[in-house]
Design a protein around this motif. Structure first.
Motif, PDB file in Angstrom:
ATOM      1  N   GLY A 108      20.672   9.810  15.782  1.00 37.69           N
ATOM      2  CA  GLY A 108      21.178   9.701  17.346  1.00 37.69           C
ATOM      3  C   GLY A 108      21.680   8.244  17.803  1.00 37.69           C
ATOM      4  O   GLY A 108      21.501   7.756  18.905  1.00 37.69           O
ATOM      5  N   GLU A 151      24.616   6.177  18.568  1.00 39.45           N
ATOM      6  CA  GLU A 151      26.237   6.224  19.090  1.00 39.45           C
ATOM      7  C   GLU A 151      27.003   4.754  19.142  1.00 39.45           C
ATOM      8  O   GLU A 151      26.174   3.923  19.737  1.00 39.45           O
ATOM      9  N   ASN A 199      18.339  18.366  10.124  1.00 38.01           N
ATOM     10  CA  ASN A 199      19.788  18.759  10.107  1.00 38.01           C
ATOM     11  C   ASN A 199      20.159  19.291   8.654  1.00 38.01           C
ATOM     12  O   ASN A 199      21.203  19.867   8.548  1.00 38.01           O
ATOM     13  N   ARG A 201      24.012   2.619  21.523  1.00 41.61           N
ATOM     14  CA  ARG A 201      23.116   3.429  22.121  1.00 41.61           C
ATOM     15  C   ARG A 201      22.213   4.278  21.165  1.00 41.61           C
ATOM     16  O   ARG A 201      22.810   4.795  20.175  1.00 41.61           O
ATOM     17  N   LEU A 202      20.875   4.342  21.191  1.00 40.22           N
ATOM     18  CA  LEU A 202      19.855   5.300  20.405  1.00 40.22           C
ATOM     19  C   LEU A 202      19.466   6.088  21.328  1.00 40.22           C
ATOM     20  O   LEU A 202      18.746   5.795  22.038  1.00 40.22           O
ATOM     21  N   ASP A 203      19.643   7.478  21.121  1.00 37.11           N
ATOM     22  CA  ASP A 203      19.145   8.591  22.063  1.00 37.11           C
ATOM     23  C   ASP A 203      19.549   8.143  23.325  1.00 37.11           C
ATOM     24  O   ASP A 203      18.713   8.422  24.321  1.00 37.11           O
ATOM     25  N   GLY A 204      20.764   7.661  23.738  1.00 41.13           N
ATOM     26  CA  GLY A 204      21.106   7.444  25.011  1.00 41.13           C
ATOM     27  C   GLY A 204      20.822   6.116  25.632  1.00 41.13           C
ATOM     28  O   GLY A 204      21.140   5.791  26.613  1.00 41.13           O
ATOM     29  N   GLU A 239      24.936   9.511  13.260  1.00 43.10           N
ATOM     30  CA  GLU A 239      25.144  10.529  14.224  1.00 43.10           C
ATOM     31  C   GLU A 239      24.027  11.477  13.934  1.00 43.10           C
ATOM     32  O   GLU A 239      23.396  11.782  14.754  1.00 43.10           O
ATOM     33  N   ARG A 244      14.528  12.534  11.061  1.00 40.76           N
ATOM     34  CA  ARG A 244      15.555  12.867  11.904  1.00 40.76           C
ATOM     35  C   ARG A 244      16.734  13.327  11.058  1.00 40.76           C
ATOM     36  O   ARG A 244      17.191  14.376  11.555  1.00 40.76           O
ATOM     37  N   ALA A 289      18.238  22.993  20.286  1.00 41.24           N
ATOM     38  CA  ALA A 289      18.539  21.956  19.654  1.00 41.24           C
ATOM     39  C   ALA A 289      19.730  22.218  18.732  1.00 41.24           C
ATOM     40  O   ALA A 289      19.391  23.389  17.869  1.00 41.24           O
TER      41      ALA A 289
END
Length: 101
Positions: A35, A37, A100, A50-53, A32, A96, A6
């Motif tokens: 997740g 985009e 980070n 998109r959320l988590d793709g 960001e 989330r 990760a």
């Protein structure tokens, strides 16, 4: 056998000090970190999200993109929104972001 690591995303903050001496570090890249985009038209409107793709409606993406997060003097993370995001709870968003920090 594959190994996935990760990657930590760099947290971008901006300092703020209130009139009463209260100090906060506002997190500038919340989308960001959670997740999300986003692509925008030249007008500033959301073009795709998109959320988590996974594709996401523009309304839901705008709700998530409007989340504000900051760290106070006690190093506590605070998350605030002006509505109720339908895709994630505030606790999920905070979790989330915390990954980070």
């Amino acid at each position: 056998m594959t190994t996935e690591t990760a990657q930590k995303i760099t947290v971008i903050t901006e300092d703020w000090t209130g009139r009463n001496g209260q100090h906060r570090r506002y997190i500038q890249n919340v989308p960001e970190l959670i997740g999300l985009e986003l692509d925008f038209y030249k007008t500033g409107n959301v073009c795709s999200a998109r959320l988590d793709g996974i594709g996401l409606s523009h309304a839901k993406a705008t709700e998530l993109a409007s989340v504000k997060a900051w760290i106070d003097d006690d190093e506590q993370l605070h998350v605030q929104t002006y509505g109720t995001p339908r895709e994630m709870t505030l606790d999920e968003i905070a979790s989330r972001i915390s990954k980070n920090l």
